[in-house]
Design a protein around this motif. Structure first.
Motif, PDB file in Angstrom:
ATOM      1  N   TRP A  32       0.155  26.313  39.608  1.00 23.93           N
ATOM      2  CA  TRP A  32       1.161  25.729  39.812  1.00 23.93           C
ATOM      3  C   TRP A  32       1.889  27.089  41.033  1.00 23.93           C
ATOM      4  O   TRP A  32       2.451  26.421  41.740  1.00 23.93           O
ATOM      5  CB  TRP A  32       2.216  25.865  38.452  1.00 23.93           C
ATOM      6  N   LYS A  33       1.695  28.317  40.314  1.00 20.23           N
ATOM      7  CA  LYS A  33       2.070  29.004  41.851  1.00 20.23           C
ATOM      8  C   LYS A  33       1.511  29.389  42.174  1.00 20.23           C
ATOM      9  O   LYS A  33       2.083  29.600  43.777  1.00 20.23           O
ATOM     10  CB  LYS A  33       2.448  31.011  40.237  1.00 20.23           C
ATOM     11  N   SER A  73       6.792  24.428  41.855  1.00 22.27           N
ATOM     12  CA  SER A  73       7.820  24.894  41.493  1.00 22.27           C
ATOM     13  C   SER A  73       8.227  24.724  43.205  1.00 22.27           C
ATOM     14  O   SER A  73      10.049  24.166  42.684  1.00 22.27           O
ATOM     15  CB  SER A  73       8.160  26.715  41.486  1.00 22.27           C
ATOM     16  N   HIS A  77      12.241  21.836  42.484  1.00 19.30           N
ATOM     17  CA  HIS A  77      13.024  22.268  43.152  1.00 19.30           C
ATOM     18  C   HIS A  77      13.879  20.959  43.688  1.00 19.30           C
ATOM     19  O   HIS A  77      14.974  20.625  44.110  1.00 19.30           O
ATOM     20  CB  HIS A  77      13.058  23.647  43.511  1.00 19.30           C
TER      21      HIS A  77
END
Length: 166
Positions: A32-33, A73, A77
């Motif tokens: 994810w990061k 992310s 967003h």
């Protein structure tokens, strides 16, 4: 998806990951990061980013302009913002992303003082339809030690011109 290259593969990647995020797929935290994939700017786009970096003293050199990592992310967003503010579907969000991060996208700086060190990618060749409106896909990136995506949206030419001053 394995036999596709270039813009077609990039579009498939955006659709794949936007759909997974939309369906609340679970990803390991490091994935994810760290990011799902990286957009590799064209030579023309890299040259434009380097020129803007020199003009605005962003401090990038050619080695720093390798790619823009697309993280979970970032996709999340964009989806939350576009679905909430614009009434976009997840498919329209994927289209905004795939068209703004595209080989035909133009690069410009965000001239607003409140958006220091920001660049824009604007696709003026192909349009996206969001909530029945035909618009241009625009993504925003921030320049620090690297280039990182901030957001993406659809807007008309006047909106882009107000952001870039041209």
């Amino acid at each position: 998806m394995l036999n596709k290259t270039g813009s077609e593969a990039l579009k498939d990647a955006f659709y794949h990951y936007v759909e997974l995020v939309h369906n609340d797929a679970q990803f390991p935290d490091h994935v994810w990061k760290a990011g799902f994939f990286t957009y590799l700017p064209t030579k023309k786009q890299k040259n434009r980013i380097l020129k803007l970096s020199n003009e605005h003293e962003w401090g990038l050199d050619a080695q720093d302009i390798r790619g823009i990592t697309i993280t979970g992310s970032f996709i999340s967003h964009v989806m939350k913002a576009r679905m909430t503010k614009d009434g976009a579907s997840w498919v329209e969000c994927a289209e905004i992303l795939s068209l703004s991060f595209h080989a035909t996208s133009e690069i410009a700086s965000n001239v607003s003082n409140q958006h220091y060190r920001q660049g824009l990618m604007f696709n003026s060749k192909k349009r996206v339809t969001v909530a029945g409106q035909s618009q241009y896909a625009i993504s925003v990136f921030r320049v620090e030690n690297e280039i990182s995506p901030v957001t993406a949206y659809a807007g008309n030419r006047a909106r882009f011109e107000s952001k870039t001053g041209r």
